[in-house]
Design a protein around this motif. Structure first.
Motif, PDB file in Angstrom:
ATOM      1  N   ALA A 115     -19.117  33.084  69.094  1.00 28.38           N
ATOM      2  CA  ALA A 115     -20.541  33.258  68.810  1.00 28.38           C
ATOM      3  C   ALA A 115     -21.442  32.631  69.864  1.00 28.38           C
ATOM      4  CB  ALA A 115     -20.876  32.667  67.444  1.00 28.38           C
ATOM      5  N   GLY A 116     -20.892  31.709  70.643  1.00 29.80           N
ATOM      6  CA  GLY A 116     -21.731  31.013  71.617  1.00 29.80           C
ATOM      7  C   GLY A 116     -21.416  31.424  73.031  1.00 29.80           C
ATOM      8  N   PRO A 117     -22.050  30.791  74.004  1.00 32.17           N
ATOM      9  CA  PRO A 117     -21.712  31.034  75.411  1.00 32.17           C
ATOM     10  C   PRO A 117     -20.257  30.647  75.671  1.00 32.17           C
ATOM     11  CG  PRO A 117     -23.754  29.789  75.194  1.00 32.17           C
ATOM     12  CD  PRO A 117     -23.123  29.803  73.848  1.00 32.17           C
ATOM     13  N   TRP A 118     -19.705  31.223  76.699  1.00 32.69           N
ATOM     14  CA  TRP A 118     -18.288  30.950  77.001  1.00 32.69           C
ATOM     15  C   TRP A 118     -18.063  29.455  77.233  1.00 32.69           C
ATOM     16  CZ3 TRP A 118     -13.624  33.242  76.974  1.00 32.69           C
ATOM     17  CH2 TRP A 118     -12.583  32.551  77.607  1.00 32.69           C
ATOM     18  N   THR A 119     -17.227  28.852  76.397  1.00 32.57           N
ATOM     19  CA  THR A 119     -16.871  27.445  76.538  1.00 32.57           C
ATOM     20  C   THR A 119     -15.485  27.216  75.953  1.00 32.57           C
ATOM     21  OG1 THR A 119     -19.186  26.760  76.288  1.00 32.57           O
ATOM     22  CG2 THR A 119     -17.522  25.051  76.040  1.00 32.57           C
ATOM     23  N   LEU A 120     -14.623  26.590  76.736  1.00 25.26           N
ATOM     24  CA  LEU A 120     -13.329  26.111  76.251  1.00 25.26           C
ATOM     25  C   LEU A 120     -13.447  24.600  76.096  1.00 25.26           C
ATOM     26  CD1 LEU A 120     -10.921  28.076  78.625  1.00 25.26           C
ATOM     27  CD2 LEU A 120     -11.374  28.587  76.211  1.00 25.26           C
ATOM     28  N   THR A 121     -13.300  24.122  74.868  1.00 28.64           N
ATOM     29  CA  THR A 121     -13.468  22.699  74.590  1.00 28.64           C
ATOM     30  C   THR A 121     -12.129  22.097  74.198  1.00 28.64           C
ATOM     31  OG1 THR A 121     -15.719  23.083  73.815  1.00 28.64           O
ATOM     32  CG2 THR A 121     -14.709  20.985  73.236  1.00 28.64           C
ATOM     33  N   PHE A 122     -11.760  20.995  74.843  1.00 30.99           N
ATOM     34  CA  PHE A 122     -10.512  20.290  74.557  1.00 30.99           C
ATOM     35  C   PHE A 122     -10.852  18.993  73.827  1.00 30.99           C
ATOM     36  CE2 PHE A 122      -9.724  22.963  78.191  1.00 30.99           C
ATOM     37  CZ  PHE A 122      -8.463  23.494  77.948  1.00 30.99           C
ATOM     38  N   ARG A 123     -10.245  18.819  72.665  1.00 34.50           N
ATOM     39  CA  ARG A 123     -10.509  17.637  71.845  1.00 34.50           C
ATOM     40  C   ARG A 123      -9.207  16.884  71.582  1.00 34.50           C
ATOM     41  NH1 ARG A 123     -15.631  17.655  69.911  1.00 34.50           N
ATOM     42  NH2 ARG A 123     -16.744  19.669  69.910  1.00 34.50           N
ATOM     43  N   GLY A 124      -9.358  15.550  71.415  1.00 28.69           N
ATOM     44  CA  GLY A 124      -8.231  14.718  71.071  1.00 28.69           C
ATOM     45  C   GLY A 124      -7.971  14.697  69.578  1.00 28.69           C
ATOM     46  N   GLU A 125      -7.003  13.914  69.178  1.00 30.87           N
ATOM     47  CA  GLU A 125      -6.588  13.876  67.776  1.00 30.87           C
ATOM     48  C   GLU A 125      -7.700  13.389  66.865  1.00 30.87           C
ATOM     49  OE1 GLU A 125      -2.356  12.843  65.681  1.00 30.87           O
ATOM     50  OE2 GLU A 125      -3.157  11.393  67.117  1.00 30.87           O
ATOM     51  N   ASP A 126      -8.561  12.513  67.383  1.00 27.55           N
ATOM     52  CA  ASP A 126      -9.657  11.984  66.593  1.00 27.55           C
ATOM     53  C   ASP A 126     -10.887  12.888  66.609  1.00 27.55           C
ATOM     54  OD1 ASP A 126     -10.424  11.651  69.197  1.00 27.55           O
ATOM     55  OD2 ASP A 126     -10.761   9.483  69.068  1.00 27.55           O
ATOM     56  N   GLY A 127     -10.760  14.065  67.196  1.00 22.00           N
ATOM     57  CA  GLY A 127     -11.880  14.993  67.268  1.00 22.00           C
ATOM     58  C   GLY A 127     -12.811  14.759  68.437  1.00 22.00           C
ATOM     59  N   ARG A 128     -12.576  13.696  69.191  1.00 26.13           N
ATOM     60  CA  ARG A 128     -13.433  13.375  70.342  1.00 26.13           C
ATOM     61  C   ARG A 128     -13.215  14.389  71.452  1.00 26.13           C
ATOM     62  NH1 ARG A 128     -12.479  10.042  74.971  1.00 26.13           N
ATOM     63  NH2 ARG A 128     -10.367   9.716  74.154  1.00 26.13           N
ATOM     64  N   GLU A 129     -14.314  14.850  72.042  1.00 23.27           N
ATOM     65  CA  GLU A 129     -14.187  15.778  73.161  1.00 23.27           C
ATOM     66  C   GLU A 129     -13.622  15.059  74.376  1.00 23.27           C
ATOM     67  OE1 GLU A 129     -17.213  17.941  76.183  1.00 23.27           O
ATOM     68  OE2 GLU A 129     -17.439  18.572  74.071  1.00 23.27           O
TER      69      GLU A 129
END
Length: 756
Positions: A115-129
């Motif tokens: 739904a948003g602009p192209w973005t690949l986001t990688f997050r850790g186990e705690d949800g932190r980006e």
């Protein structure tokens, strides 16, 4: 490579297309594929005459997520490719929730929102980006010369620092640097490197590996200051984000993917002495060196013959020069009777004057130009050709030549060179010349290492290699190349080794005293302490000998002191070596590897941890002035017993027989009873040097390995009020326990030591 002109403009001659919006996502249970348009699509006509990027997302191993960005998929890839370990079924799990697709693998999650602009986001186990490929993070570009590049950008957080990318002698923290992963024989004083690894580690607790064996160009906050950009001249780029959260976890996962270091034999950790490079030497010279070391009480483990063991203009034909070594078999026998191992210098080039050149040419074992001519030049050796290790027959032929040396009594090889690999050639297996330029060294060192494993057995193979690429850590040991005989070069060498250790390499060495020129006695003595507190230790030079007595009697005393100290530390060091073999955590560790939560450790590049518990700060001044940072806790100087509470920066001054060498609070160091050799019986009267904490319930363990790295005995230390109780498992032999500044005791099975 830079594609932009500042933040707003594109460079002249460059056309660049960025992934802009998601057009579709095809999700399976363990992977997904997305297609990205490079412009906004508001009507059907917008889909015409416009590129589309395919982005495959998958997980080869737990905690590792791969992204492959492809423009035109029809390009033929003749190889080579890095050999990676992967779960054939995939290690990830895909979840769809409305417009969001997530791929989770262990503690790592990749998120894409249609739904948003192209973005690949990688997050850790705690949800932190951890990082993201945002608005300009996925793209391809063409340049004025017609070249096609695919690039990716991953965001840098505030204060985030980047490390690794191979053995780099530039500043330890790579932020602000342009790094081209391209093998070069450039010494230790420039941006060029012998060991180029397309892998970096972030202070935020993740790593990134670009799976491309050819030239990878990194812009580490140097084009867009908030991004790490990497690009290849190709139609696709594949990269892996490697989870932590600790740096050790990142290295464990990265080496699980690309290969763990073999465990070098214990004898290789002793002192190596060489003939040096262009010096004059014969058997009498060698014998005088060996006798001189013995007479002065400096134990020697390995003797190395550098290039001129062969005839001039004939390197490498693996034949001893009869003018100076008329009886090589007898000489090697005499040296081995003195307990020495033997190393000889080799490289992958064959000079035209050597009879082996005609033989290799006739058999088709030399690299050729597109017109069928053998590739030759006069740099290094007159008319030399290059062995084509892409050919199985050439590899077997080369190994057969080396086996004759092993049959004569040689134990290991210094695998020099392998960087100046041409790109205007044709390889036996059809490999792409650009991709083979970096990868050649991997085939070269693997060929030699596998022969040693076959002939000497696993656990006995060791090389002394200069060049390497990703995966080369499997074939230790590596040394830092040609450095000057100066304090500045000494510091350069350490920076290179620390960067290499954060690139997956468990073992590293350097030329004690520097290679080029003759060191001042002060440089030599300071470098002795540093070299003998490295994983491997070699005395080597170019135009002058590196025997300690050439630098004065004090140099002899320093060499003896630190060689004996290293031998005493061998149960501890070999335990760290076994850990490197099992988990990929190096023996020589940048401070941030042991103390990732301490900001004071993140840019420190003039000290390191030797294993988990010893802090080493080499001295880079004649007068002995040195600054050292001690993290939180109580530290005890191993040589003086002085106790210091951290965190603290200290300015210290040391004589040539000392340096900052601190033991971490809570450590139990097993020390060998016999300091005459590195591979002795470590359970023969060992001493446990115990550094307890103030915790009333403190317990710790120390393991003494055998010569294969397997634990032979485990000592458990428990604090019981004002005493320590030490119990042994796996041995009934006597051992001693010593508390610095306190009491000591000796016994078998169980020993109690008072603390007061």
């Amino acid at each position: 490579m830079k594609f932009t002109d500042g933040f707003w403009r594109i460079r002249d001659g460059v056309q660049i297309s960025y992934a802009t919006e998601v057009r579709d996502v095809c999700a399976e249970s363990k992977r997904f594929t997305a297609h990205a348009a490079v412009k906004r699509v508001t009507k059907r006509g917008d889909t015409l005459n416009a590129p589309l990027l395919r982005v495959d997302c998958f997980s080869p191993l737990e905690g590792v997520i791969g992204v492959r960005v492809t423009h035109h998929a029809g390009k033929y890839n003749p190889g080579p490719d890095f050999a990676l370990t992967a779960d054939p079924d995939g290690a990830g799990t895909v979840r769809r929730d409305g417009s969001v697709t997530e791929l989770t693998s262990g503690p790592l999650t990749l998120r894409l929102d249609e739904a948003g602009p192209w973005t690949l986001t990688f997050r850790g186990e705690d949800g932190r980006e951890l990082t993201r490929a945002g608005a300009k993070g996925t793209a391809f570009a063409t340049t004025g010369d017609g070249a096609h590049h695919v690039l990716a950008q991953l965001a840098l957080g505030v204060g985030e620092q980047i490390y690794g990318l191979g053995e780099r002698f530039t500043p330890f923290v790579k932020n602000g640097q342009v790094v081209d992963v391209w093998q070069a024989d450039g010494g230790t004083s420039s941006e060029q490197a012998y060991k180029n690894i397309p892998f970096y580690l972030s202070s935020r607790g993740y790593g990134v590996f670009v799976n491309h064996p050819g030239k990878v160009s990194f812009e580490v906050g140097s084009e867009s200051v908030g991004q790490v950009q990497f690009s290849v001249e190709d139609q696709s780029i594949e990269y892996y984000v490697v989870a932590g959260p600790a740096p050790k976890d990142v290295l464990a996962r990265y080496t699980a993917l690309t290969g763990r270091p073999a465990l070098p034999p214990a004898w290789s950790f002793g002192l190596w002495l060489t003939t040096s490079f262009t010096t004059d030497y014969d058997e009498a010279t060698v014998t005088s060196f060996v006798d001189g070391m013995a007479e002065r009480g400096i134990p020697l483990s390995v003797f190395h013959f550098d290039c001129f063991w062969m005839r001039e203009y004939q390197w490498c034909d693996f034949a001893w020069d009869p003018a100076v070594f008329p009886d090589p078999e007898g000489m090697l026998t005499r040296l081995k009777e003195r307990g020495l191992r033997i190393s000889v210098w080799i490289n992958p080039y064959i000079a035209q004057k050597s009879p082996l050149f005609d033989e290799a040419a006739r058999l088709g074992h030399l690299v050729r130009r597109p017109n069928g001519d053998i590739w030759q030049w006069d740099l290094w050796q007159a008319g030399m050709g290059l062995v084509d290790f892409t050919s199985p027959e050439a590899r077997a032929w080369y190994q057969a030549k080396l086996k004759r040396l092993l049959d004569q009594g040689v134990d290991c090889f210094k695998t020099d060179f392998g960087e100046r690999i041409p790109t205007d050639v044709v390889w036996h297996d059809g490999s792409d010349p650009e991709r083979m330029h970096n990868y050649y060294t991997h085939l070269y060192n693997r060929t030699v290492f596998e022969l040693l494993e076959k002939e000497r057995g696993q656990g006995e193979a060791v090389v002394f290699a200069r060049s390497a690429t990703a995966g080369g850590q499997q074939y230790p040991v590596h040394w830092g190349g040609d450095c000057w005989a100066s304090f500045e070069a000494m510091a350069e060498s350490l920076r290179g080794g620390l960067s290499l250790s954060l690139s997956g390499y468990g073992f590293w060495s350097h030329d004690i005293g520097g290679f080029e020129g003759t060191p001042d006695p002060a440089v030599f003595k300071r470098w002795l302490a540093f070299g003998l507190l490295s994983s491997h230790s070699r005395l080597h030079g170019s135009t002058s000998y590196r025997v300690p007595w050439n630098f004065g009697e004090e140099a002899v005393a320093v060499a003896r002191r630190f060689t004996l100290l290293k031998h005493r530390l061998m149960p501890y060091l070999y335990g760290a070596a076994a850990e490197a073999h099992r988990s990929g955590v190096p023996v020589m560790r940048p401070m941030l590897l042991e103390f990732p939560g301490d900001p004071g450790c993140r840019s420190v590049d003039r000290q390191y941890m030797l294993g988990p518990d010893l802090l080493v700060a080499p001295v880079f001044t004649e007068g002995g002035e040195v600054e050292v940072y001690l993290p939180e806790g109580t530290w005890t100087h191993l040589l003086t017993g002085e106790r210091v509470t951290g965190p603290v920066w200290r300015s210290e001054r040391h004589g040539y027989d000392s340096l900052p060498l601190y033991v971490r609070e809570g450590a139990v160091l097993p020390l060998a009873g016999d300091d005459s050799r590195p591979d002795g019986d470590w359970l023969d009267n060992p001493t446990l040097l115990v550094h307890p904490t103030d915790d009333a319930d403190w317990t710790a363990e120390a393991t003494v390995p055998d010569l294969t790295g397997i634990p032979a005995a485990v000592f458990t230390v428990r604090r019981e009020g004002d005493r320590l109780r030490v119990t042994a498992q796996g041995t009934e032999r006597p051992f001693a326990v010593r508390v610095p500044g306190g009491a000591s005791a000796q016994g078998a099975g169980e020993v109690v030591v008072p603390l007061a």
